[in-house]
Design a protein around this motif. Structure first.
Motif, PDB file in Angstrom:
ATOM      1  N   ARG A  64      -9.078   5.008   0.857  1.00  0.00           N
ATOM      2  CA  ARG A  64      -8.513   4.292  -0.627  1.00  0.00           C
ATOM      3  C   ARG A  64      -8.139   5.375  -1.563  1.00  0.00           C
ATOM      4  O   ARG A  64      -6.868   5.224  -2.426  1.00  0.00           O
ATOM      5  CB  ARG A  64      -9.120   3.265  -1.001  1.00  0.00           C
ATOM      6  CG  ARG A  64     -10.429   3.581  -1.518  1.00  0.00           C
ATOM      7  CD  ARG A  64     -11.224   2.394  -2.002  1.00  0.00           C
ATOM      8  NE  ARG A  64     -12.344   2.650  -2.462  1.00  0.00           N
ATOM      9  CZ  ARG A  64     -13.651   3.025  -1.873  1.00  0.00           C
ATOM     10  NH1 ARG A  64     -13.488   2.969  -0.407  1.00  0.00           N
ATOM     11  NH2 ARG A  64     -14.679   3.219  -2.523  1.00  0.00           N
TER      12      ARG A  64
ATOM     13  N   ALA B  31      -8.249   2.033   5.871  1.00  0.00           N
ATOM     14  CA  ALA B  31      -7.646   2.005   4.569  1.00  0.00           C
ATOM     15  C   ALA B  31      -8.681   1.828   3.689  1.00  0.00           C
ATOM     16  O   ALA B  31      -8.514   2.620   2.401  1.00  0.00           O
ATOM     17  CB  ALA B  31      -6.832   0.500   4.496  1.00  0.00           C
TER      18      ALA B  31
ATOM     19  N   ALA C 123       0.866  -1.239  -0.022  1.00  0.00           N
ATOM     20  CA  ALA C 123      -0.011  -0.068   0.062  1.00  0.00           C
ATOM     21  C   ALA C 123       0.757   1.239   0.031  1.00  0.00           C
ATOM     22  O   ALA C 123       0.535   2.295  -0.600  1.00  0.00           O
ATOM     23  CB  ALA C 123      -0.927  -0.077   1.175  1.00  0.00           C
ATOM     24  N   TYR C 124       1.980   1.241   0.585  1.00  0.00           N
ATOM     25  CA  TYR C 124       2.524   2.574   0.875  1.00  0.00           C
ATOM     26  C   TYR C 124       4.298   2.460   0.416  1.00  0.00           C
ATOM     27  O   TYR C 124       4.800   3.409   0.307  1.00  0.00           O
ATOM     28  CB  TYR C 124       2.690   3.018   2.465  1.00  0.00           C
ATOM     29  CG  TYR C 124       1.233   3.076   2.994  1.00  0.00           C
ATOM     30  CD1 TYR C 124       0.679   4.391   2.508  1.00  0.00           C
ATOM     31  CD2 TYR C 124       0.625   2.470   3.608  1.00  0.00           C
ATOM     32  CE1 TYR C 124      -0.583   4.661   2.985  1.00  0.00           C
ATOM     33  CE2 TYR C 124      -0.697   2.816   4.037  1.00  0.00           C
ATOM     34  CZ  TYR C 124      -1.248   3.892   3.877  1.00  0.00           C
ATOM     35  OH  TYR C 124      -2.500   4.336   4.336  1.00  0.00           O
TER      36      TYR C 124
ATOM     37  N   ARG D  25       5.012  -3.514  -5.825  1.00  0.00           N
ATOM     38  CA  ARG D  25       4.263  -2.299  -5.809  1.00  0.00           C
ATOM     39  C   ARG D  25       4.399  -1.651  -6.882  1.00  0.00           C
ATOM     40  O   ARG D  25       3.705  -0.670  -7.489  1.00  0.00           O
ATOM     41  CB  ARG D  25       4.536  -1.695  -4.594  1.00  0.00           C
ATOM     42  CG  ARG D  25       3.881  -0.222  -4.445  1.00  0.00           C
ATOM     43  CD  ARG D  25       3.965   0.354  -3.212  1.00  0.00           C
ATOM     44  NE  ARG D  25       3.381   1.351  -3.048  1.00  0.00           N
ATOM     45  CZ  ARG D  25       3.730   2.861  -3.337  1.00  0.00           C
ATOM     46  NH1 ARG D  25       4.769   2.853  -3.878  1.00  0.00           N
ATOM     47  NH2 ARG D  25       2.759   4.046  -3.266  1.00  0.00           N
TER      48      ARG D  25
ATOM     49  N   THR E  90      -5.338  -0.768  -2.322  1.00  0.00           N
ATOM     50  CA  THR E  90      -5.540  -0.388  -0.769  1.00  0.00           C
ATOM     51  C   THR E  90      -7.019  -0.864  -0.230  1.00  0.00           C
ATOM     52  O   THR E  90      -6.813  -1.226   0.774  1.00  0.00           O
ATOM     53  CB  THR E  90      -5.714   1.424  -1.089  1.00  0.00           C
ATOM     54  OG1 THR E  90      -4.420   1.869  -1.489  1.00  0.00           O
ATOM     55  CG2 THR E  90      -5.741   1.733   0.463  1.00  0.00           C
TER      56      THR E  90
END
Length: 215
Positions: A97, A93, A36-37, A180, A194
């Protein structure tokens, strides 16, 4: 005099490795943060999670682990707190999103400051029932009472498990963060990722809440 016999160290290291590398709440959470990050947040999450693991280990060495292992009520409280926190993070989350723009890696990382990632990782790590299982149920089996200084032996063995956990989580984080990059080409992919990660955390939290007491 040897504090912990070499064969006990190796035997516990093997047992801890098998238990730690199997994806549990901490591993799944680290992977979710990485996807996600990105790598920086994932590494910060690993740092927080490892600190939580260290705290659990120290508490076990001081006697709390025995209480958790013997008391169904204490175990249930720890489990439900961790489960509730995972569900809350998953809901957040999903709700936010659209705040994550994976086509801009710098902006994506900025959406979750590293102190927040460390704190979240710590809560997940310290509330992970699998950590209590490792330190309260497995670790004592490798202690040699005749050598004395049992709490010190437990600390030495526990530190070995924490080190294995750090290496394992870092490997998971780095591998997941590499995946990612495929999402950078499309913001929609990032939003879906997400949301999927959030739903996974919700599912993980619900599964954790309904999981029975480890034997």
């Amino acid at each position: 005099m040897t504090l912990v016999p070499a064969h006990e160290l190796l035997a516990f290291a093997a047992a801890a490795f098998v238990l730690i590398v199997i994806p549990g709440p901490s591993v799944v959470f680290v992977i979710g943060r990485a996807l996600a990050y990105g790598r920086s947040v994932a590494i910060a999450t690993v740092a927080g999670n490892s600190l939580g693991l260290f705290v659990v280990m120290v508490l076990v060495a001081l006697g709390l682990g025995a209480v958790v292992a013997e008391s169904a009520a204490v175990f249930t409280v720890v489990k439900l707190v961790g489960a509730a926190y995972l569900v809350w993070l998953g809901v957040q989350a999903v709700r936010h999103r659209r705040d994550l723009h994976v086509d801009d890696p710098d902006a994506a990382r900025a959406t979750l400051p590293w102190p927040v990632a460390v704190r979240q990782g710590f809560v997940v790590g310290v509330a992970n029932p699998k950590a209590f299982m490792i330190f309260a149920a497995v670790l004592p089996q490798f202690v040699t009472p005749t050598l004395g200084r049992v709490p010190v032996q437990m600390l030495v063995l526990g530190l070995l498990a924490v080190l294995i956990g750090v290496v394992s989580d870092l490997v998971w984080a780095l591998l997941a963060s590499r995946l990612r990059t495929w999402f950078n080409a499309s913001p929609a992919r990032g939003r879906r990722l997400t949301a999927t990660g959030g739903l996974s955390m919700i599912g993980l939290g619900l599964a954790l809440a309904t999981t029975g007491r480890p034997e």
